[in-house]
Design an enzyme around this catalytic site. Sequence first.
Site, PDB file in Angstrom:
ATOM      1  N   CYS A  61     -33.185 -47.311  -3.314  1.00 15.21           N
ATOM      2  CA  CYS A  61     -34.379 -47.849  -2.647  1.00 15.21           C
ATOM      3  C   CYS A  61     -34.893 -49.133  -3.294  1.00 15.21           C
ATOM      4  O   CYS A  61     -35.432 -50.015  -2.629  1.00 15.21           O
ATOM      5  CB  CYS A  61     -35.513 -46.831  -2.676  1.00 15.21           C
ATOM      6  SG  CYS A  61     -35.015 -45.115  -2.676  1.00 15.21           S
ATOM      7  N   ASP A  93     -38.437 -40.324  -4.454  1.00 16.76           N
ATOM      8  CA  ASP A  93     -38.530 -38.941  -3.997  1.00 16.76           C
ATOM      9  C   ASP A  93     -37.173 -38.263  -3.856  1.00 16.76           C
ATOM     10  O   ASP A  93     -37.049 -37.062  -4.120  1.00 16.76           O
ATOM     11  CB  ASP A  93     -39.271 -38.895  -2.658  1.00 16.76           C
ATOM     12  CG  ASP A  93     -40.755 -39.179  -2.826  1.00 16.76           C
ATOM     13  OD1 ASP A  93     -41.164 -39.529  -3.939  1.00 16.76           O
ATOM     14  OD2 ASP A  93     -41.502 -39.061  -1.845  1.00 16.76           O
ATOM     15  N   CYS A 134     -39.498 -47.648  -2.160  1.00 18.38           N
ATOM     16  CA  CYS A 134     -39.510 -46.196  -2.001  1.00 18.38           C
ATOM     17  C   CYS A 134     -40.892 -45.701  -1.600  1.00 18.38           C
ATOM     18  O   CYS A 134     -41.885 -46.410  -1.734  1.00 18.38           O
ATOM     19  CB  CYS A 134     -39.039 -45.508  -3.282  1.00 18.38           C
ATOM     20  SG  CYS A 134     -38.608 -43.780  -3.012  1.00 18.38           S
ATOM     21  N   ASP A 135     -40.945 -44.451  -1.171  1.00 17.61           N
ATOM     22  CA  ASP A 135     -42.059 -43.898  -0.414  1.00 17.61           C
ATOM     23  C   ASP A 135     -43.450 -44.272  -0.917  1.00 17.61           C
ATOM     24  O   ASP A 135     -44.247 -44.854  -0.198  1.00 17.61           O
ATOM     25  CB  ASP A 135     -41.944 -42.374  -0.385  1.00 17.61           C
ATOM     26  CG  ASP A 135     -40.696 -41.909   0.347  1.00 17.61           C
ATOM     27  OD1 ASP A 135     -39.905 -42.763   0.770  1.00 17.61           O
ATOM     28  OD2 ASP A 135     -40.509 -40.693   0.484  1.00 17.61           O
ATOM     29  N   LYS A 136     -43.796 -43.908  -2.146  1.00 20.99           N
ATOM     30  CA  LYS A 136     -45.169 -44.103  -2.625  1.00 20.99           C
ATOM     31  C   LYS A 136     -45.439 -45.539  -3.036  1.00 20.99           C
ATOM     32  O   LYS A 136     -46.594 -45.947  -3.145  1.00 20.99           O
ATOM     33  CB  LYS A 136     -45.466 -43.163  -3.797  1.00 20.99           C
ATOM     34  CG  LYS A 136     -45.183 -41.698  -3.509  1.00 20.99           C
ATOM     35  CD  LYS A 136     -45.832 -41.217  -2.237  1.00 20.99           C
ATOM     36  CE  LYS A 136     -45.316 -39.861  -1.822  1.00 20.99           C
ATOM     37  NZ  LYS A 136     -43.911 -39.831  -1.425  1.00 20.99           N
ATOM     38  N   CYS A 206     -34.195 -44.773   2.337  1.00 24.50           N
ATOM     39  CA  CYS A 206     -33.618 -43.785   3.259  1.00 24.50           C
ATOM     40  C   CYS A 206     -33.716 -44.269   4.701  1.00 24.50           C
ATOM     41  O   CYS A 206     -34.746 -44.784   5.129  1.00 24.50           O
ATOM     42  CB  CYS A 206     -34.334 -42.450   3.106  1.00 24.50           C
ATOM     43  SG  CYS A 206     -34.153 -41.729   1.456  1.00 24.50           S
ATOM     44  N   SER A 484     -41.461 -34.039   3.058  1.00 25.44           N
ATOM     45  CA  SER A 484     -40.772 -35.316   3.159  1.00 25.44           C
ATOM     46  C   SER A 484     -40.820 -35.810   4.593  1.00 25.44           C
ATOM     47  O   SER A 484     -40.881 -35.026   5.549  1.00 25.44           O
ATOM     48  CB  SER A 484     -39.312 -35.148   2.728  1.00 25.44           C
ATOM     49  OG  SER A 484     -38.544 -36.254   3.124  1.00 25.44           O
TER      50      SER A 484
END
Length: 581
Positions: A61, A93, A134-136, A206, A484
Site C-alpha cells: 500500500c 490492516d 493504506c486504510d487509516k 487493496c 474490513s
Amino acid sequence: MPEGDQRPVTWDKSKLPSRHVSVGPERAPHRSYYYAMGLTADDITKPFVGVATCWNEAAPCNITLNRQAQAVKLGVKAGSGMPREFTTITVTDGIAMGHAGMKSSLVSRECIVDSVELTMRGHCYDALVGLAGCDKSLPGMMMAMVRLNVPSVFIYGGSILPGRFKGKDVTVQDVFEAVGQHSSGKMSDADLAELECGACPSGGSCGGQFTANTMACVSEAIGLALPGSSGPPAPYESRDAYCEASGRAVMNLLRLGLRPRDIVTRKALENAAVVVAATGGSTNAGLHLPAIAHECGIDFDLDDVCAVFKRTPYIADLKPGGRYVAKDMFDVGGVPVLMKALLDGGYLHGDCVTVTGKTIAENLAGVVFPTNQDVIRPTAAPLSPTGGVTGLKGNLAPQGAIVKVAGMKKEGLKFRGPARCFDSEEECFEAVDKRRYQEGDVLVIRYEGPRGGPGMREMLSTTSALYGQGMGDKVALITDGRFSGATRGFCVGHVGPEAAVGGPIGLLKDGDLIVLDAEAGTISVELSDAELASRRQTWQPRKTDFQSGALWKYAQQVGDACLGAVTHPGARAETHVYADI
C-alpha cells in the site's frame, strides 16, 4: 489540472507561519540549518510546504509513496514553493489482520494526525500535500489538513493491480476467504499457495472498494483531492503527473488563500457520504467522516452519515459485494464519472468548492458518462435504490450500528437467530475454524470496541473464514468492533454503546434472540427493558491486557464510535488555528 498564475513570484511572508523560522536577523540560527541542507537565500524566502507521506516497507500500500513524493516536490518548486518532505507511520490492516496487531490500526489514525500536526507546527510550514496509501492513513491525512487549516491537497498512492487465479481477477479478499475454504477441505495446499503468490502483483492498496479505495473516492468527493487523482493504479506513471499537479495546486491555494475548512463544509461531507453509499464502500467511512467533521467543528455523526446512505442509490458494481475492482472503475473514467452520474441525478451538492479553486459542478462540466460499460450505472438504473451501506438502531444499539448490504440479496436483509457470545475475536475465530457454531446463529464479538479492545479491531479473518466455509449467508455477526472494507455478508459493526462501558451488547447471553432488519434499519434483542436493566445491575467492567503504553493511553482518551472514535475536543474547543499563528 489547476489553473492559476504559476510564474515565479516574490512572497510576502508576513502572515505565513514560516516567517517564524525564516525572516529577520533573530532567525539567523534557523536559516543556518536550511543552508546546511543545501537551500539558497532565495529558497528560504519561499513558502515552506510540508510533503507528508506514509511511506514504509510494511506492505505494498505504501511502497510507492516515496517515488510519488518526489513528483509532488517538483510541482511545489514549479509553483515557487519550497517543499520539505517528511514521513509518518502507517499500520497496514492486511498485515495487522487476524491477531492482536489489529488493535493498533485505528489508533494509528490518531497518531498520523497528531504527528503531522506536530511536524507542521514545530517547523512552521505554510501548506501541506499529504500522500497516503493504506486504510487509516487516508482519513488521518485529511483530518490533519482540516485541523491545521493551512492550504492543503490530498493525493492517494493508488490501488494495486488485480491478481489472477484460475483465469479470474482476484484480490487479497480472495486469499482471506481461501483460508476458510482450505480449513473446510474445499481448497488444496497447492491452490492456496498459488493464490497467495499471485493475488497481489504490484505496489498499491487493496484493489476492491475496501477502506483505502473508499476513502480515496471520499478525497475527491469532499474536495481535498484533484479530480481523477484517486484513479490511476499505483504502478502507473500517470500517478506522477497527478502528484506534480497536486504540488502546483497547493501553491495556487496559497495564492488564493483557500483553506481546507473553506472546502470541507457540511455539504461536502454529505457529498462524501453519497459517494461511499453509491460505491458500496467500507463501513469504516462511518467512523472517518464524523472524525473529519470533528476536526472542522461540524456536527456530523453516524446518524447523519446513515441518513445520507439511505437516500443514495447504489450504482458502482465494485468488490467485495460486486464484480469489479478499482482499476476497472478507473478504466471507465474513475471517480469523476461516478460523481457526474450522481450530480446529474441530483444527489451531489455541485456548488461545493474544491482544491482546484472551482466547484464540483465546474470540475465535472466536461465529463461525459460512458454508456458502453456496466461498472458504474446511471442513477435511474441503480443496483439498488438505497446505498450499499446502511445504519441500524434499536435496543441492542441505541447509539447505532452499521452494515454493508452491497451485493446482499433482498431476502437476506433480515435475520433472526440465537446469540453465540464471544468476548474477543480470537474466541470467535477459534469457534468458526473448528465449526463450533450452527446455521442460523448470530455470532456476537464484544469487548472489541474503541475502549474495550482497545483499538476497535477489524474482523476480516473471521468473516472471511465463514464465507470460505460456505456459511457467509447462513449466519450473522455483530460486534462493537469494526469490519474490513473487504467484509461481506450480514456483518454489523460499530454497535454502540460498546460492551466496555456497559452497552447492551455486553449484557447478551447465549441463546438470546437477536433480530436484524437492514430494510427497516433496526437491530434488537428480544428482551424486555426490565430484563436488560436487571442484567446491567450485575454487569462488571473488565480490565484489558493493555495497562500501559499507547493502547492504554488511547483507551483513556477515545470517545464513542458513533462520533468517530476521536480523542480530543476538536475544533469547537479551539482558541486559535495553527494556520493563523
